[in-house]
Write a protein that holds these residues in place. Structure first.
Motif, PDB file in Angstrom:
ATOM      1  N   ARG A 112       1.712  -5.021 -11.016  1.00 39.89           N
ATOM      2  CA  ARG A 112       1.462  -3.647 -11.464  1.00 39.89           C
ATOM      3  C   ARG A 112       0.999  -2.785 -10.293  1.00 39.89           C
ATOM      4  NH1 ARG A 112      -2.743  -6.923 -11.976  1.00 39.89           N
ATOM      5  NH2 ARG A 112      -4.900  -6.214 -11.818  1.00 39.89           N
ATOM      6  N   TRP A 113       1.166  -1.481 -10.445  1.00 41.83           N
ATOM      7  CA  TRP A 113       0.586  -0.496  -9.535  1.00 41.83           C
ATOM      8  C   TRP A 113      -0.766  -0.057 -10.090  1.00 41.83           C
ATOM      9  CZ3 TRP A 113       2.152   1.089  -4.805  1.00 41.83           C
ATOM     10  CH2 TRP A 113       3.476   0.833  -4.423  1.00 41.83           C
ATOM     11  N   ASN A 114      -1.759   0.109  -9.218  1.00 39.80           N
ATOM     12  CA  ASN A 114      -3.042   0.686  -9.603  1.00 39.80           C
ATOM     13  C   ASN A 114      -3.338   1.880  -8.694  1.00 39.80           C
ATOM     14  OD1 ASN A 114      -3.693  -1.037 -11.687  1.00 39.80           O
ATOM     15  ND2 ASN A 114      -5.620  -1.731 -10.809  1.00 39.80           N
ATOM     16  N   ARG A 115      -3.571   3.007  -9.314  1.00 39.85           N
ATOM     17  CA  ARG A 115      -3.937   4.203  -8.554  1.00 39.85           C
ATOM     18  C   ARG A 115      -5.318   4.034  -7.924  1.00 39.85           C
ATOM     19  NH1 ARG A 115      -2.820   9.436  -9.364  1.00 39.85           N
ATOM     20  NH2 ARG A 115      -4.419   9.617  -7.726  1.00 39.85           N
ATOM     21  N   ILE A 116      -5.481   4.610  -6.736  1.00 39.85           N
ATOM     22  CA  ILE A 116      -6.791   4.691  -6.091  1.00 39.85           C
ATOM     23  C   ILE A 116      -7.004   6.133  -5.656  1.00 39.85           C
ATOM     24  CG2 ILE A 116      -6.844   2.288  -5.319  1.00 39.85           C
ATOM     25  CD1 ILE A 116      -5.963   3.259  -2.552  1.00 39.85           C
ATOM     26  N   SER A 117      -8.228   6.475  -5.322  1.00 36.11           N
ATOM     27  CA  SER A 117      -8.531   7.850  -4.933  1.00 36.11           C
ATOM     28  C   SER A 117      -8.097   8.140  -3.502  1.00 36.11           C
ATOM     29  CB  SER A 117     -10.040   8.102  -5.065  1.00 36.11           C
ATOM     30  OG  SER A 117     -10.742   7.331  -4.100  1.00 36.11           O
ATOM     31  N   LEU A 170       0.826  -1.204   0.000  1.00 33.37           N
ATOM     32  CA  LEU A 170       0.000   0.000   0.000  1.00 33.37           C
ATOM     33  C   LEU A 170       0.861   1.255   0.000  1.00 33.37           C
ATOM     34  CD1 LEU A 170      -2.508  -1.080   2.815  1.00 33.37           C
ATOM     35  CD2 LEU A 170      -2.717  -1.485   0.346  1.00 33.37           C
ATOM     36  N   ASP A 171       0.489   2.212  -0.821  1.00 36.13           N
ATOM     37  CA  ASP A 171       1.091   3.547  -0.774  1.00 36.13           C
ATOM     38  C   ASP A 171      -0.067   4.527  -0.619  1.00 36.13           C
ATOM     39  OD1 ASP A 171       2.675   5.778  -0.949  1.00 36.13           O
ATOM     40  OD2 ASP A 171       2.774   5.741  -3.135  1.00 36.13           O
ATOM     41  N   LEU A 172      -0.544   4.664   0.613  1.00 41.56           N
ATOM     42  CA  LEU A 172      -1.769   5.423   0.852  1.00 41.56           C
ATOM     43  C   LEU A 172      -1.542   6.927   0.913  1.00 41.56           C
ATOM     44  CD1 LEU A 172      -3.460   3.063   3.480  1.00 41.56           C
ATOM     45  CD2 LEU A 172      -3.707   3.095   0.984  1.00 41.56           C
ATOM     46  N   ASP A 173      -0.304   7.356   1.086  1.00 44.24           N
ATOM     47  CA  ASP A 173      -0.028   8.794   1.116  1.00 44.24           C
ATOM     48  C   ASP A 173       0.581   9.298  -0.188  1.00 44.24           C
ATOM     49  OD1 ASP A 173       2.461   7.675   1.289  1.00 44.24           O
ATOM     50  OD2 ASP A 173       2.976   8.547   3.232  1.00 44.24           O
ATOM     51  N   GLY A 174       0.720   8.410  -1.161  1.00 47.10           N
ATOM     52  CA  GLY A 174       1.227   8.830  -2.469  1.00 47.10           C
ATOM     53  C   GLY A 174       2.691   9.202  -2.471  1.00 47.10           C
ATOM     54  N   SER A 175       3.477   8.556  -1.625  1.00 49.86           N
ATOM     55  CA  SER A 175       4.890   8.925  -1.520  1.00 49.86           C
ATOM     56  C   SER A 175       5.799   8.160  -2.468  1.00 49.86           C
ATOM     57  CB  SER A 175       5.372   8.699  -0.077  1.00 49.86           C
ATOM     58  OG  SER A 175       5.243   7.326   0.283  1.00 49.86           O
ATOM     59  N   HIS A 176       5.273   7.130  -3.129  1.00 51.28           N
ATOM     60  CA  HIS A 176       6.110   6.351  -4.031  1.00 51.28           C
ATOM     61  C   HIS A 176       6.558   7.236  -5.192  1.00 51.28           C
ATOM     62  CE1 HIS A 176       7.434   3.253  -6.851  1.00 51.28           C
ATOM     63  NE2 HIS A 176       7.456   2.408  -5.845  1.00 51.28           N
ATOM     64  N   PRO A 177       7.859   7.222  -5.517  1.00 53.27           N
ATOM     65  CA  PRO A 177       8.366   8.138  -6.559  1.00 53.27           C
ATOM     66  C   PRO A 177       7.825   7.855  -7.956  1.00 53.27           C
ATOM     67  CG  PRO A 177      10.057   6.551  -5.899  1.00 53.27           C
ATOM     68  CD  PRO A 177       8.942   6.422  -4.904  1.00 53.27           C
ATOM     69  N   ARG A 178       7.344   6.637  -8.218  1.00 55.20           N
ATOM     70  CA  ARG A 178       6.886   6.297  -9.563  1.00 55.20           C
ATOM     71  C   ARG A 178       5.368   6.365  -9.707  1.00 55.20           C
ATOM     72  NH1 ARG A 178       9.712   0.799 -11.309  1.00 55.20           N
ATOM     73  NH2 ARG A 178       8.583   1.332 -13.237  1.00 55.20           N
ATOM     74  N   VAL A 179       4.664   6.679  -8.615  1.00 57.33           N
ATOM     75  CA  VAL A 179       3.202   6.740  -8.666  1.00 57.33           C
ATOM     76  C   VAL A 179       2.753   8.051  -8.037  1.00 57.33           C
ATOM     77  CG1 VAL A 179       1.044   5.592  -8.052  1.00 57.33           C
ATOM     78  CG2 VAL A 179       3.114   4.225  -8.404  1.00 57.33           C
ATOM     79  N   SER A 180       2.028   8.852  -8.793  1.00 56.25           N
ATOM     80  CA  SER A 180       1.616  10.172  -8.300  1.00 56.25           C
ATOM     81  C   SER A 180       0.256  10.093  -7.631  1.00 56.25           C
ATOM     82  CB  SER A 180       1.564  11.171  -9.461  1.00 56.25           C
ATOM     83  OG  SER A 180       0.685  10.721 -10.470  1.00 56.25           O
ATOM     84  N   ARG A 223      -8.250   6.760   2.415  1.00 54.10           N
ATOM     85  CA  ARG A 223      -8.652   7.057   3.797  1.00 54.10           C
ATOM     86  C   ARG A 223      -9.491   5.920   4.381  1.00 54.10           C
ATOM     87  NH1 ARG A 223      -5.782  10.312   1.963  1.00 54.10           N
ATOM     88  NH2 ARG A 223      -4.419   8.655   2.733  1.00 54.10           N
ATOM     89  N   TYR A 224     -10.360   5.336   3.565  1.00 49.31           N
ATOM     90  CA  TYR A 224     -11.155   4.205   4.049  1.00 49.31           C
ATOM     91  C   TYR A 224     -10.251   3.030   4.408  1.00 49.31           C
ATOM     92  CZ  TYR A 224     -15.806   6.089   2.988  1.00 49.31           C
ATOM     93  OH  TYR A 224     -16.968   6.818   2.976  1.00 49.31           O
ATOM     94  N   ILE A 225      -9.235   2.776   3.593  1.00 44.52           N
ATOM     95  CA  ILE A 225      -8.303   1.685   3.889  1.00 44.52           C
ATOM     96  C   ILE A 225      -7.550   1.964   5.180  1.00 44.52           C
ATOM     97  CG2 ILE A 225      -6.240   0.479   3.084  1.00 44.52           C
ATOM     98  CD1 ILE A 225      -7.255   0.868   0.220  1.00 44.52           C
ATOM     99  N   GLU A 226      -7.132   3.207   5.376  1.00 50.33           N
ATOM    100  CA  GLU A 226      -6.455   3.573   6.627  1.00 50.33           C
ATOM    101  C   GLU A 226      -7.352   3.317   7.834  1.00 50.33           C
ATOM    102  OE1 GLU A 226      -5.361   7.627   6.027  1.00 50.33           O
ATOM    103  OE2 GLU A 226      -3.388   7.134   5.176  1.00 50.33           O
ATOM    104  N   ASP A 227      -8.619   3.685   7.716  1.00 49.55           N
ATOM    105  CA  ASP A 227      -9.556   3.470   8.824  1.00 49.55           C
ATOM    106  C   ASP A 227      -9.778   1.979   9.073  1.00 49.55           C
ATOM    107  OD1 ASP A 227      -9.814   6.171   9.155  1.00 49.55           O
ATOM    108  OD2 ASP A 227     -11.743   6.334   8.125  1.00 49.55           O
ATOM    109  N   TYR A 228      -9.847   1.204   8.001  1.00 52.72           N
ATOM    110  CA  TYR A 228     -10.009  -0.241   8.165  1.00 52.72           C
ATOM    111  C   TYR A 228      -8.820  -0.818   8.922  1.00 52.72           C
ATOM    112  CZ  TYR A 228      -9.518  -5.178   6.970  1.00 52.72           C
ATOM    113  OH  TYR A 228      -9.299  -6.527   7.044  1.00 52.72           O
ATOM    114  N   ILE A 229      -7.616  -0.424   8.531  1.00 55.62           N
ATOM    115  CA  ILE A 229      -6.413  -0.952   9.187  1.00 55.62           C
ATOM    116  C   ILE A 229      -6.377  -0.556  10.659  1.00 55.62           C
ATOM    117  CG2 ILE A 229      -3.888  -0.800   9.236  1.00 55.62           C
ATOM    118  CD1 ILE A 229      -4.013  -0.435   6.164  1.00 55.62           C
TER     119      ILE A 229
END
Length: 350
Positions: free
Chosen positions: A207-212, A173-183, A217-223
């Motif tokens: 593969r990487w798949n972008r999410i909104s 998971l890259d929930l804060d968008g910090s990965h250099p190859r995924v905006s 935020r929903y995934i963060e709350d679930y975790i």
């Protein structure tokens, strides 16, 4: 029996075939082949074929008729598309059997496959995009950040297969968008067959798949609030968990069957059933509801949604990790009229 063949029992040859498939095929493909070839072993047992060397073209024809009439596990006649799949698996097995000197090299060519009429081998079942969105919105309000919510959200937002969703770890998971190859927020689908989570297309499915931002935020709350903090039997930390570890693939399928029933959201039954006595209201029988839909149906609904929105075919192909032919044939549920209307938008003289 030819001198260049080496005697072997049908079940032994099939075991060798299953073992050889490990080098090139995902677990789900191997499991499907094993299920289909079980009927072939039953046929050989019933007809006294103890040595695969003795198998003839006439036996193959008898097997085709035997299987079509429902002998084996089904106990009733099977559909033509099912028969085609069964025979195609036997054909591939016999090609392998020829390589290990169990049958004559040309025997597989005598397995003829039924000719399908236009569309006969394609399911027309789908989860319509408006229904999928309504179910997801209901979950956002009634069960926000629950496991059911996250399962449906990821399946719908990414269009991924259940195996890919099930295989996600916290590290993917890259929930804060910090990965250099995924905006932006994204999830990483990774082929990990050695620890029980292969992807359908193996390494090509990674593969990487972008999410909104909202989905992240929903995934963060679930975790934080709902995910049991457990590891699986391989020491990995799955995103989706039960109290025992990573859920089985059937758990995700059952989730879809359950939440796609109209009565689950308090709607009236469109099939004139009494919800107090309907078997499909029980969790283990949710798939018996005519309105229930599988993850495959949701995936086809997602493709239809993308195509209605004129998302380029290449983008849809890459995001869902499927060829354009497969997308067109098995997933795109737009009507012919819809497709004609969309094409007209690009024609300047109409």
């Amino acid at each position: 029996m030819s001198d260049d063949l080496e005697p072997i029992a049908p079940h032994e040859a099939i075991e060798m075939y299953h073992d050889a498939m490990r080098d090139e095929h995902a677990e789900s493909t191997r499991r499907s082949a094993k299920h289909r070839l079980r009927a072939f072993v039953q046929f050989c047992d019933e007809h006294g074929i103890e040595n695969l060397n003795d198998l003839s073209g006439r036996d193959i024809y008898k097997y085709r008729t035997w299987r079509r009439e429902g002998h084996g596990d089904d106990r009733e006649p099977i559909k033509l598309v099912t028969l085609k799949g069964q025979l195609a698996t036997v054909r591939r097995f016999l090609r392998f059997a020829a390589n290990i000197d169990a049958v004559h090299p040309e025997l597989y060519e005598q397995v003829t496959l039924p000719t399908m009429k236009n569309g006969e081998d394609v399911s027309d079942s789908t989860l319509k995009p408006d229904r999928a969105v309504a179910i997801l919105e209901y979950l956002e309000h009634a069960q926000p950040a629950s496991r059911d919510h996250i399962i449906v959200m990821l399946l719908w937002r990414t269009g991924a297969r259940t195996g890919a969703i099930r295989g996600l770890d916290l590290r993917d998971l890259d929930l804060d968008g910090s990965h250099p190859r995924v905006s932006g927020p994204a999830v990483h689908f990774v082929h990990r067959p050695e620890t029980g989570t292969p992807l359908k297309n193996q390494e090509q499915g990674t593969r990487w798949n972008r999410i909104s931002e909202k989905a992240a935020r929903y995934i963060e709350d679930y975790i934080e609030y709902h995910r049991p903090d457990v590891t699986d039997e391989h020491g990995r930390k799955p995103l989706l968990t039960t109290e025992y570890g990573r859920p089985a693939g059937n758990t995700l399928r059952k989730t879809l069957y359950r939440v796609t029933r109209p009565c689950w959201r308090g709607e009236s039954c469109p099939h004139d059933r009494d919800v107090d006595t309907c078997d499909a209201t029980h969790l283990d029988h949710a798939s018996k509801c005519p309105s229930s839909r599988s993850p495959h149906d949701l995936r086809s609904g997602r493709v239809t949604y993308y195509r209605r929105e004129d998302v380029p075919r290449r983008i849809v192909k890459d995001r869902l990790n499927a060829s354009e032919d497969i997308l067109d044939r098995h997933y795109d549920r737009r009507s012919d009229r819809e497709q004609a209307e969309q094409r007209s938008n690009y024609l300047p003289d109409l």
